[in-house]
Design a protein around this motif. Structure first.
Motif, PDB file in Angstrom:
ATOM      1  N   GLN A 175      -6.016  -1.703  -0.132  1.00 26.50           N
ATOM      2  CA  GLN A 175      -6.577  -2.335  -1.326  1.00 26.50           C
ATOM      3  C   GLN A 175      -5.510  -2.960  -2.235  1.00 26.50           C
ATOM      4  O   GLN A 175      -5.836  -3.638  -3.182  1.00 26.50           O
ATOM      5  CB  GLN A 175      -7.450  -1.334  -2.090  1.00 26.50           C
ATOM      6  CG  GLN A 175      -6.736  -0.052  -2.495  1.00 26.50           C
ATOM      7  CD  GLN A 175      -6.487   0.051  -3.976  1.00 26.50           C
ATOM      8  OE1 GLN A 175      -7.409   0.035  -4.745  1.00 26.50           O
ATOM      9  NE2 GLN A 175      -5.225   0.165  -4.343  1.00 26.50           N
ATOM     10  N   MET A 176      -4.226  -2.722  -1.935  1.00 25.58           N
ATOM     11  CA  MET A 176      -3.167  -3.347  -2.749  1.00 25.58           C
ATOM     12  C   MET A 176      -2.879  -4.751  -2.229  1.00 25.58           C
ATOM     13  O   MET A 176      -2.438  -4.930  -1.089  1.00 25.58           O
ATOM     14  CB  MET A 176      -1.869  -2.520  -2.684  1.00 25.58           C
ATOM     15  CG  MET A 176      -1.755  -1.506  -3.802  1.00 25.58           C
ATOM     16  SD  MET A 176      -0.316  -0.459  -3.594  1.00 25.58           S
ATOM     17  CE  MET A 176       0.961  -1.567  -4.124  1.00 25.58           C
ATOM     18  N   GLY A 177      -3.142  -5.720  -3.080  1.00 25.25           N
ATOM     19  CA  GLY A 177      -3.002  -7.123  -2.652  1.00 25.25           C
ATOM     20  C   GLY A 177      -1.574  -7.544  -2.354  1.00 25.25           C
ATOM     21  O   GLY A 177      -1.335  -8.499  -1.619  1.00 25.25           O
ATOM     22  N   GLU A 178      -0.627  -6.832  -2.953  1.00 26.42           N
ATOM     23  CA  GLU A 178       0.771  -7.254  -2.812  1.00 26.42           C
ATOM     24  C   GLU A 178       1.352  -6.923  -1.452  1.00 26.42           C
ATOM     25  O   GLU A 178       2.410  -7.425  -1.099  1.00 26.42           O
ATOM     26  CB  GLU A 178       1.641  -6.595  -3.889  1.00 26.42           C
ATOM     27  CG  GLU A 178       1.311  -7.022  -5.302  1.00 26.42           C
ATOM     28  CD  GLU A 178       0.177  -6.189  -5.916  1.00 26.42           C
ATOM     29  OE1 GLU A 178      -0.421  -5.359  -5.194  1.00 26.42           O
ATOM     30  OE2 GLU A 178      -0.118  -6.375  -7.104  1.00 26.42           O
ATOM     31  N   ILE A 179       0.695  -6.058  -0.724  1.00 30.31           N
ATOM     32  CA  ILE A 179       1.254  -5.623   0.557  1.00 30.31           C
ATOM     33  C   ILE A 179       0.699  -6.489   1.679  1.00 30.31           C
ATOM     34  O   ILE A 179      -0.514  -6.604   1.849  1.00 30.31           O
ATOM     35  CB  ILE A 179       0.931  -4.136   0.816  1.00 30.31           C
ATOM     36  CG1 ILE A 179       1.646  -3.277  -0.230  1.00 30.31           C
ATOM     37  CG2 ILE A 179       1.355  -3.727   2.232  1.00 30.31           C
ATOM     38  CD1 ILE A 179       1.325  -1.816  -0.146  1.00 30.31           C
TER      39      ILE A 179
ATOM     40  N   ALA B  52      -6.196   3.630   2.950  1.00 30.45           N
ATOM     41  CA  ALA B  52      -7.127   2.967   2.033  1.00 30.45           C
ATOM     42  C   ALA B  52      -6.360   2.385   0.848  1.00 30.45           C
ATOM     43  O   ALA B  52      -6.630   1.262   0.412  1.00 30.45           O
ATOM     44  CB  ALA B  52      -8.180   3.963   1.553  1.00 30.45           C
ATOM     45  N   CYS B  53      -5.411   3.183   0.372  1.00 26.00           N
ATOM     46  CA  CYS B  53      -4.643   2.750  -0.801  1.00 26.00           C
ATOM     47  C   CYS B  53      -3.862   1.482  -0.510  1.00 26.00           C
ATOM     48  O   CYS B  53      -3.904   0.542  -1.288  1.00 26.00           O
ATOM     49  CB  CYS B  53      -3.718   3.878  -1.226  1.00 26.00           C
ATOM     50  SG  CYS B  53      -2.566   3.395  -2.511  1.00 26.00           S
ATOM     51  N   TRP B  54      -3.121   1.461   0.600  1.00 23.04           N
ATOM     52  CA  TRP B  54      -2.304   0.279   0.917  1.00 23.04           C
ATOM     53  C   TRP B  54      -3.174  -0.943   1.207  1.00 23.04           C
ATOM     54  O   TRP B  54      -2.814  -2.049   0.858  1.00 23.04           O
ATOM     55  CB  TRP B  54      -1.378   0.528   2.125  1.00 23.04           C
ATOM     56  CG  TRP B  54      -0.424   1.693   2.014  1.00 23.04           C
ATOM     57  CD1 TRP B  54      -0.031   2.483   3.049  1.00 23.04           C
ATOM     58  CD2 TRP B  54       0.243   2.169   0.852  1.00 23.04           C
ATOM     59  NE1 TRP B  54       0.840   3.441   2.610  1.00 23.04           N
ATOM     60  CE2 TRP B  54       1.024   3.285   1.254  1.00 23.04           C
ATOM     61  CE3 TRP B  54       0.237   1.820  -0.504  1.00 23.04           C
ATOM     62  CZ2 TRP B  54       1.808   4.023   0.375  1.00 23.04           C
ATOM     63  CZ3 TRP B  54       1.015   2.546  -1.379  1.00 23.04           C
ATOM     64  CH2 TRP B  54       1.794   3.634  -0.948  1.00 23.04           C
TER      65      TRP B  54
END
Lengths: 321, 252
Positions: free
Chosen positions: A250-254, A246-248
């Motif tokens: 929601q991170m736009g940079e990844i 979930a964390c990765w």
């Protein structure tokens, strides 16, 4: 020289029976550098070195060493160069000390001076204890040192070494490599190799050659940086899989990620950024905010090997066309 | 000059560090021994009939030519070919040494060794002199001129050998090339003896290049300037050709 360049090569071309061995090379080497020629067999490394050492002339183009033309001022250039050819040919029937003295005399040193220099270079190359042995009876590692000692005997400004560690075992490679590094304090060194790790470890600048052309010329660090643009970040984190995912997400940079189990409760996440930015601070931020345990966080460094394979890949040339 | 002397020393030393030098000297000694026994038996057969100088008697046996034709290629074959084969040619040619210094040093080295192999002949002659106590058998002038002739002919054969060696990387091929050139020159000089040339000018030409006739003169104590010019000019020619072969590496 005022411009601080010891080698200046312009448009150097050498043809063997119509086939270009090197094709329009242009490069320069500054004083005090250790420069590595890197390329597959037949790339033109030895040809370039032979021309620089005034063994044979180029078909066209100019090459200068310390501001002197290698063709018209060959004798002057030879005095300034210590050259060790491929496979390090030596007079196997001579003794170490005798050989080095013979070579020093050939290079124009007087009797007293050559004795002095031979003692110094034998010390420098760790040959003192074998000085009376016949070269043919020595191990390959020692022979290589004899070749290096010979190249150093007349205190040249520039040392050209063609494949200095070829055919040595890992211990010998290590000691020869150390020797070359030590030389760099007082001399400029140009060496060739097709062993990538070697160039990576000894040289501060690399010229990558293939099929008679220079494909890339830069410091090892710059080459690595170019390649690690968009480099993956590896993070080993102890956390529930679902939360990580979930964390990765929601991170736009990844751009994309991959999670695989590691030892114990740790999970190994391979994260590829969208643009060429460094993900490490962002990842660390997340881990700290969520109170996870982190045991590794690193950005994949591309070795010279990757760069080399990338640059000399055959299909790259087709792409260029 | 320093580089030249260093190279000559190395060249000459090369013969003695390895076995080659000793093998060559031993074989020459063997052949000299044969010719010596031949000489002695002809003296024994007719001790009072010998009027010719001893040197001519020696030269009359075919061993002299055998030694020359066989040893010259063997002595010279390694000069350039071995260095090219082992790669030391590259280290040599990237030192500040002039091409002519290398050529001249190789020639001098082989020449000195050649002279060295002939020195035992002095011993043979001295033995005869000691035993016969006959001053007419051996006079210093003919001995000197014979050695002078041997040295001159050696100059030519050594320069031919160096030339052949510079042409190739293989010692065997170098030896074969120089053997063939040497034998060819020798056969040409025989030709003038066997079928008498018909034309007058041809006879003159053949006698001018006849090695056998030259040596005959030297062994009798005649030192003819024409012969000296012949050998020295050919030696210079072959050394010049060798130099050109060595330089050809740097032709564009």
């Amino acid at each position: 020289m005022s411009n601080g360049l010891i080698i200046e090569v312009e448009n150097l071309t050498k043809r063997y029976a119509g086939h270009p061995a090197i094709d329009g090379l242009t490069f320069s080497v500054g004083r005090g550098e250790i420069v590595g020629f890197l390329g597959p067999n037949g790339a033109g490394k030895s040809t370039t070195m032979r021309i620089l050492a005034c063994f044979m002339p180029a078909s066209s183009g100019t090459a200068r060493v310390a501001g002197l033309d290698v063709f018209t001022q060959a004798d002057e250039v030879r005095r300034r160069i210590g050259y060790m050819p491929e496979n390090n040919p030596l007079h196997l029937d001579m003794r170490v000390r005798e050989y080095l003295k013979f070579r020093a005399r050939l290079k124009g040193l007087g009797i007293g001076r050559s004795r002095e220099r031979v003692d110094v270079v034998m010390q420098q190359c760790g040959l003192t204890e074998v000085s009376r042995r016949i070269i043919g009876h020595l191990s390959k590692g020692y022979r290589q040192r004899v070749g290096l000692a010979d190249a150093l005997a007349h205190e040249p400004e520039l040392i050209i070494l063609d494949e200095p560690t070829i055919g040595l075992d890992p211990h010998q490679i290590r000691s020869v490599r150390q020797l070359i590094k030590d030389l760099a304090r007082h001399h400029t060194v140009l060496l060739s190799s097709h062993i990538l790790s070697e160039v990576e470890m000894t040289c501060n600048r690399v010229l990558i050659m293939n099929q008679g052309k220079i494909l890339a010329a830069d410091t090892t660090r710059n080459l690595q940086n170019i390649m690690s643009d968009g480099g993956q970040v590896i993070a080993e984190i102890a956390a529930p899989v679902a939360e990580l995912r979930a964390c990765w997400e929601q991170m736009g940079e990844i751009e994309y990620f991959d999670i695989s189990p590691s030892e114990g409760e740790y999970l190994r996440c391979a994260l590829t950024p969208r643009s060429g930015l460094d993900l490490r601070p962002l990842v660390f931020e997340q881990v700290r905010a969520r109170g996870w345990e982190l045991r590794e966080l690193s950005r994949a460094q591309h070795s010279l090997e990757d760069i080399f394979v990338h640059i000399t890949r055959p299909d790259r040339e087709e792409e260029a066309r | 000059m320093r580089a030249y002397l260093t190279l000559v020393r190395r060249e000459l030393g090369g013969f003695f560090i390895s076995l080659t030098g000793y093998v060559i000297i031993a074989s020459v000694l063997l052949l000299l021994g044969f010719s010596f026994t031949g000489m002695l038996s002809s003296l024994n057969n007719d001790p009072h009939g010998v009027v010719a100088p001893l040197t001519e008697l020696f030269y009359g046996t075919f061993y002299f030519w055998l030694i020359l034709l066989l040893t010259a290629p063997v002595i010279t074959m390694r000069s350039f070919a071995f260095e090219k084969w082992s790669g030391t040619y590259e280290t040599l040619m990237t030192t500040p040494v002039k091409d002519w210094q290398v050529v001249l040093a190789k020639f001098t080295g082989t020449m000195l060794f050649y002279i060295l192999t002939w020195l035992p002949l002095f011993g043979c002659i001295a033995v005869v002199r000691y035993l016969t106590r006959e001053p007419t058998v051996l006079d210093p002038w003919t001995t000197t001129s014979t050695f002078f002739g041997i040295a001159l002919i050696g100059c030519l054969y050594m320069s031919m050998g160096c030339f052949a060696s510079a042409l190739t990387r293989s010692q065997i091929i170098a030896a074969m090339i120089s053997f063939v050139i040497g034998l060819g020159l020798f056969v040409l000089s025989l030709r003038s003896l066997v079928p008498a040339p018909s034309a007058d000018w041809a006879a003159k030409v053949f006698s001018y290049i006849s090695l056998v006739e030259h040596m005959e003169d030297f062994a009798r104590g005649f030192v003819d300037t024409r012969h000296i010019v012949f050998y020295l000019s050919l030696t210079v020619l072959f050394l010049f050709l060798t130099l050109k072969v060595v330089e050809s590496r740097r032709w564009k």
